[in-house]
Design a protein around this motif. Structure first.
Motif, mmCIF file in Angstrom:
data_model
loop_
_atom_site.group_PDB
_atom_site.id
_atom_site.type_symbol
_atom_site.label_atom_id
_atom_site.label_comp_id
_atom_site.label_asym_id
_atom_site.label_seq_id
_atom_site.Cartn_x
_atom_site.Cartn_y
_atom_site.Cartn_z
ATOM 1 N N PHE A 174 41.633 57.408 49.330
ATOM 2 C CA PHE A 174 41.033 57.997 50.373
ATOM 3 C C PHE A 174 40.326 57.332 51.584
ATOM 4 N N ALA A 175 40.237 56.035 51.220
ATOM 5 C CA ALA A 175 40.757 54.909 52.682
ATOM 6 C C ALA A 175 41.649 55.484 53.784
ATOM 7 N N ALA A 176 43.270 55.979 52.803
ATOM 8 C CA ALA A 176 43.829 56.046 54.099
ATOM 9 C C ALA A 176 43.740 57.815 54.460
ATOM 10 N N SER A 177 43.408 58.152 53.972
ATOM 11 C CA SER A 177 43.098 60.286 54.213
ATOM 12 C C SER A 177 41.882 59.904 55.241
ATOM 13 N N LEU A 486 61.502 50.087 59.186
ATOM 14 C CA LEU A 486 60.152 51.319 58.391
ATOM 15 C C LEU A 486 59.470 49.622 56.796
ATOM 16 N N GLY A 487 58.797 50.638 56.329
ATOM 17 C CA GLY A 487 57.695 49.967 55.416
ATOM 18 C C GLY A 487 56.478 49.262 55.269
ATOM 19 N N LEU A 488 56.136 48.944 56.687
ATOM 20 C CA LEU A 488 54.870 48.045 57.178
ATOM 21 C C LEU A 488 54.228 48.728 56.419
ATOM 22 N N GLY A 489 53.910 50.433 56.078
ATOM 23 C CA GLY A 489 52.285 50.279 55.981
ATOM 24 C C GLY A 489 51.805 50.559 54.130
ATOM 25 N N TYR A 490 52.847 50.110 53.478
ATOM 26 C CA TYR A 490 53.195 49.433 51.994
ATOM 27 C C TYR A 490 53.627 48.424 51.848
ATOM 28 N N ILE A 505 58.916 49.624 64.788
ATOM 29 C CA ILE A 505 58.675 49.313 63.508
ATOM 30 C C ILE A 505 57.595 50.538 64.110
ATOM 31 N N HIS A 506 58.059 50.563 62.040
ATOM 32 C CA HIS A 506 57.392 51.866 61.615
ATOM 33 C C HIS A 506 56.343 51.780 60.546
ATOM 34 N N TYR A 507 54.890 51.564 60.610
ATOM 35 C CA TYR A 507 54.008 52.111 60.037
ATOM 36 C C TYR A 507 53.248 52.636 59.156
ATOM 37 N N ASN A 508 54.802 53.058 58.821
ATOM 38 C CA ASN A 508 54.781 54.855 56.843
ATOM 39 C C ASN A 508 54.226 53.846 55.980
ATOM 40 N N GLY A 509 53.274 54.990 55.538
ATOM 41 C CA GLY A 509 52.760 54.438 54.011
ATOM 42 C C GLY A 509 51.274 54.162 54.509
ATOM 43 N N GLN A 510 50.203 54.221 53.479
ATOM 44 C CA GLN A 510 48.913 53.336 53.597
ATOM 45 C C GLN A 510 48.769 52.978 54.051
ATOM 46 N N LYS A 512 47.499 51.799 56.795
ATOM 47 C CA LYS A 512 48.086 52.560 58.793
ATOM 48 C C LYS A 512 47.136 50.948 59.758
ATOM 49 N N PRO A 513 47.560 50.500 60.603
ATOM 50 C CA PRO A 513 46.965 49.089 61.332
ATOM 51 C C PRO A 513 45.469 49.287 62.331
ATOM 52 N N TRP A 514 45.471 50.474 61.950
ATOM 53 C CA TRP A 514 43.748 50.898 62.584
ATOM 54 C C TRP A 514 43.373 51.540 61.597
ATOM 55 N N LEU A 515 43.505 50.855 60.158
ATOM 56 C CA LEU A 515 42.751 50.934 58.924
ATOM 57 C C LEU A 515 42.428 49.432 58.163
ATOM 58 N N GLU A 516 40.932 49.606 57.538
ATOM 59 C CA GLU A 516 41.118 48.202 57.436
ATOM 60 C C GLU A 516 41.879 47.623 56.350
ATOM 61 N N ILE A 517 42.738 48.757 55.371
ATOM 62 C CA ILE A 517 43.543 48.152 54.586
ATOM 63 C C ILE A 517 44.803 48.283 54.853
ATOM 64 N N GLY A 518 45.259 48.253 56.325
ATOM 65 C CA GLY A 518 46.111 47.886 57.240
ATOM 66 C C GLY A 518 46.463 46.548 56.866
ATOM 67 N N PHE A 519 47.573 45.780 56.614
ATOM 68 C CA PHE A 519 48.374 44.580 56.299
ATOM 69 C C PHE A 519 47.916 43.094 57.508
ATOM 70 N N GLU A 520 47.192 42.796 57.067
ATOM 71 C CA GLU A 520 46.322 41.302 58.524
ATOM 72 C C GLU A 520 47.804 41.041 58.699
#
Length: 544
Positions: A174-177, A486-490, A505-510, A512-520
């Protein structure tokens, strides 16, 4: 009283006075003060034997000391008697095994017996290990009773952990959407600016540069998105990485609701010397309902809308699903997959009839190297230059084959596709539009979308890539993986050194770097291309 030893060490004389000196004192009758004279047995060992004995003891004693120290570390310090120490050291010194191994084997037997038994619902389980120890002392459980309780506690814990993991994945979905507040604010403020500021409405590009939009001597990039900040990062990173940015032309396509805000951003934040145009899907004459009837059906189909916008957990059999499988299913149900913007790339030859080659970039990529060499790659008559995703260092990200995307239990899929065929990636593709126009890729894409609709999405579930895998079959030329990582989003274990070396580099996955759930640890590669000093960015509290 004095003791006198004879030189041969064979007799000892005990006298009452100290005048028995010299040899006389040790003789037969001199020195009347002698009280007693003792004769010793003859020596049966030599000094050499004694010396060798001492040497052997000196050699063995350190080993005895080390063995004693080791046993002490294992708990011998709790022994208070020599007898206890002997019981501990004995088996080690003489090679006898202690009882611990036998006890473990017996307990394993009990565990194997319990493994096939069901834990009764009426069995009261301790809430903690401390409580388990306490109850075991008080109740004096048998080994089998203890094993059953232990099994019940483990099963209960596994269920709780699994439920928590599924809840986490659902919340993450839900956060990713969702649209972050800051990005939504940015779109609204820029849209307002478009209506009130003439500079925000200026023509892009300026009239004298319009002919360059169809000049094939330039490098043309296409970005399709409704995320203004993400589009800005894609364009900025590409320009910064380019050796000849003045040769770059960007075609940013967005939807009607975002068009004003997107236009305002690039009008007020030019990317000179590169050239940019912003167009809404409503501004393409070709994109009519007659030309894209299947996509309209996808957006309006009740089953489709329920699948992508409905309850993603209701009816799911979580007991037979692993967290990773559940995460993949949730990702496949992202509403973006029924967006026209996500399907636009299949219409590139029609949208840009005067262009020969374009590079299509997703909005969740960052460009780190000059991409102009892509136009020099010989695609050998193929249409799509793409990175294959069935081989690579990361076994999770780079292990995708057709079986990962299609339902091969369906006869139509089993008949037409090979489950072991290597998949390829969307996100950074070099398309030869001249060769594309000579194919029936678009028609094949539409035909398979119709079949999937007819079968209630039983052919595949995941978005736009599966129909593209079919439509581009035989038209893909594999390019070096260097061009697209690929894969930086999961994949949070992404190798940082590999990230630094990749061209895109591709943040495919949930995540995303602009979201709080992005990998720091992966976000800085994206945030360094955001202008945090921009007034609109600051006023919307988009923080670095």
């Amino acid at each position: 009283m004095q003791l006198h030893f004879s030189p041969s060490m064979r007799s000892i004389t005990i006298s009452s006075s100290g005048n028995g000196t010299g040899n006389g004192g040790f003789g037969g009758g001199g020195g009347g003060g002698d009280l007693m004279k003792i004769k010793l047995a003859a020596r049966h060992f030599s000094y050499r034997t004694l010396f060798h004995t001492i040497l052997i003891l000196a050699f063995l004693l350190p080993f005895v000391f080390i063995l004693t120290a080791l046993v002490t570390l294992e708990g011998v310090n709790k022994c208070s008697t020599i007898d206890c120490l002997g019981r501990r050291l004995g088996p080690k010194v003489f090679g006898r095994a202690d009882d611990s191994g036998r006890l473990v084997k017996e307990f394993v037997k009990v565990l194997n017996q319990v493994n096939t038994e069901e834990v009764s619902d009426s069995l009261k389980l301790p809430d903690s290990f401390h409580q388990l120890v306490s109850e075991t002392k008080n109740n004096k459980y048998t080994a089998k009773e203890f094993a059953l309780i232990l099994k019940g506690m483990m099963e209960k814990l596994e269920k709780e952990i699994k439920a928590a993991k599924f809840a986490e994945l659902t919340n993450k979905h839900f956060a990713a959407s969702s649209i972050p507040k800051g990005i939504h604010c940015l779109s609204l403020r820029l849209t307002d600016e478009y209506s009130s500021n003439a500079h925000a409405r200026k023509q892009l590009p300026s009239p004298e540069l319009l002919p360059l939009l169809s000049d094939n001597s330039y490098h043309h990039f296409v970005v399709s998105t409704d995320n203004i900040l993400a589009a800005a990062v894609v364009v900025n990173s590409t320009v910064r990485s380019s050796l000849k940015p003045e040769k770059n032309v960007f075609h940013v396509i967005t939807d009607k609701k975002t068009y004003a805000g997107m236009h305002s951003w690039f009008a007020l934040n030019p990317v000179s010397p590169a050239i940019i145009e912003v167009k809404g899907v409503h501004q393409f004459d070709w994109l009519t309902r007659e030309n894209v009837p299947v996509l309209e059906a996808v957006e309006n189909h009740n089953v489709i809308r329920k699948y992508y916008h409905g309850n993603h957990v209701a009816g799911a059999n979580l007991s037979d699903t692993t967290p990773r499988t559940f995460a993949s299913k949730l990702q496949a149900r992202s509403p973006k997959y029924i967006s026209l913007l996500n399907h636009l790339r299949i219409y590139l030859p029609e949208l840009f009839p005067n262009l020969d080659k374009v590079v299509f970039l997703d909005d969740d990529v960052v460009v780190q190297h000059d991409l102009s060499p892509l136009w020099d790659i010989d695609l050998h008559g193929k249409v799509n230059g793409a990175v294959e995703t069935c081989k690579g260092e990361d076994e999770w990200v780079m292990s995708k084959r057709f079986r990962n995307y299609f339902n091969f239990s369906h006869p139509l899929i089993a008949k037409n596709l090979n489950p072991d065929e290597c998949a390829w990636a969307y996100g950074m593709n070099i398309f030869d539009l001249r060769m594309w126009r000579q194919t029936s890729i678009k028609e094949t894409y539409h035909a398979w979308l119709k079949e999937n609709l007819k079968s209630n999405l039983s052919l595949w579930k995941l978005g736009t890539l599966p129909p593209a895998l079919i439509a581009f079959k035989g038209h893909v030329y594999p390019i070096d993986p260097f061009w697209h990582m690929l894969g930086l989003g999961y994949q949070n274990k992404t190798n940082i050194d590999s990230v630094k070396k990749a061209a895109v580099i591709h943040y495919n996955g949930q995540s995303k770097p602009w979201l709080e759930i992005g990998f720091e640890h992966l976000r800085p590669f994206w945030t360094k291309h955001v202008n945090y000093s921009n007034d609109f960015v600051r006023n919307c509290h988009i923080l670095e």
